[in-house]
Design an enzyme around this catalytic site. Sequence first.
Site, PDB file in Angstrom:
ATOM      1  CG  HIS A  75      -1.952  -1.105   1.202  1.00  0.00           C
ATOM      2  ND1 HIS A  75      -3.129  -1.079   0.486  1.00  0.00           N
ATOM      3  CD2 HIS A  75      -1.927  -2.319   1.815  1.00  0.00           C
ATOM      4  CE1 HIS A  75      -3.794  -2.210   0.669  1.00  0.00           C
ATOM      5  NE2 HIS A  75      -3.078  -2.986   1.461  1.00  0.00           N
ATOM      6  CG  ASN A 148      -8.030  -4.320   0.879  1.00  0.00           C
ATOM      7  OD1 ASN A 148      -7.279  -3.373   1.041  1.00  0.00           O
ATOM      8  ND2 ASN A 148      -7.636  -5.570   1.056  1.00  0.00           N
TER       9      ASN A 148
END
EC number: 1.11.1.6
Length: 527
Positions: A75, A148
Amino acid sequence: MADSRDPASDQMKLWKEQRAAQKPDVLTTGGGNPIGDKLNVMTAGPRGPLLVQDVVFTDEMAHFDRERIPERVVHAKGAGAFGYFEVTHDITKYSKAKVFEHIGKRTPIAVRFSTVAGESGSADTVRDPRGFAVKFYTEDGNWDLVGNNTPIFFIRDAILFPSFIHSQKRNPQTHLKDPDMVWDFWSLRPESLHQVSFLFSDRGIPDGHRHMNGYGSHTFKLVNAAGEAVYCKFHYKTDQGIKNLSVEDAARLSHEDPDYGLRDLFNAIATGNYPSWTFYIQVMTFSQAETFPFNPFDLTKIWPHQDYPLIPVGKLVLNRNPVNYFAEVEQMAFDPSNMPPGIEPSPDKMLQGRLFAYPDTHRHRLGPNYLQIPVNCPFRARVANYQRDGPMCMLDNQGGAPNYYPNSFSAPEQQRCVLEHSSQCSPDVQRFNSANEDNVTQVRTFYLKVLGEEERKRLCENIAGHLKDAQLFIQKKAVKNFSDVHPDYGARIQALLDKYNAEKPKNAIHTFMQHGSHLAAREKANL
């Protein structure tokens, strides 16, 4: 032309306008000492060497040498924004968490969107799951819902996470993205089929960050004021509508505007077009969990909505851009173990692993006192504990209060009323293999019932277009898995792969040498 630029492009101009007639600040060193000359180093004569006493230079250069901090291992590329969560429906019968206390209550939030596998400079429009993490600043401390844009994940056992991420990153020798690594792992772990199918569907490339849903993904536990608990899942659905990018548009934007998602979010908020998401929960009782047809804590599966409908809770609204990206986004740290009373973890193996992994990586990346960084600080709660010292301790270190517990000097005391919900657990302790816990039924439903014919066609084209670059034996393993989901799924992918593989000899790069007369016949034949 310059007058019609968007707010992101005009940031410097707008910053100057906000200062109006203010005089420029006095330029200083990091220590606050005024600087008389910032354009020329101090030397012994116009052509002489630099002097050690040039503290203006050394102060600047020493700080520059240390500007970068470790990149997030996953990420890394992200965008952030701030806003609020507002309760619209009462769920206090499920949870005593103060964030849900009453209808109309607003809680400040910070949100970070991200891709997973790419580096911090990678494109926003790659085919990759998106991180959608929300930090709620509650009176009982921060609640970090680290989600997510998909309700599922590639694996269900946390011990596989490092290997999974390694397979998605760069080859350790070539430093190139390696389809062999990606598909070898996926083909050897068929529990990835559900997420892989979602990833290569149209939703695999969202149109920016505003047009995608978010999910807590894991199973959590909610506890009410009476001590009664249920399991739950969190969903936040975009109010802007789902929009996705075509493969062609995504490829074009990756070259023309790799920061497309970040720019779109910044400009929307800067122009008052505040994005929002409707927040829901699904609820499952403990007795329902015991009779559920599969493991309710399996991150590779969903809870069917017809059996466990979405219950509306509130709204997430983003109405402020970061004042400084590094301070408020790069240093933002989300930790799934930050859960206020009323929200607790379930036995979800992936969640259990993240409870340790996330704060551990933050301590490495930002230091042991990362929770004192303003964007991470639980500013609506009073932090009082027995943790002291460490690098970058930026507050008062809790003054002269005792640093041990128990003690007799009126220091912070435990509160029995916030004890975690008790649960029974008496099975055998061993390493249980969960590799073959029905990896295909829900994927089959997704393929046959969720997707339409054109969507299935694009799904298979997207998979084959990526899988074709892996070795043939890996292709065969992957196709076998897709065929296990449904024969049509595997057959379509195999047919496309056959075409790609037939074209490979034609598209091979041949190297020719002008002077080959001295080579042996066998060597010539290999040219």
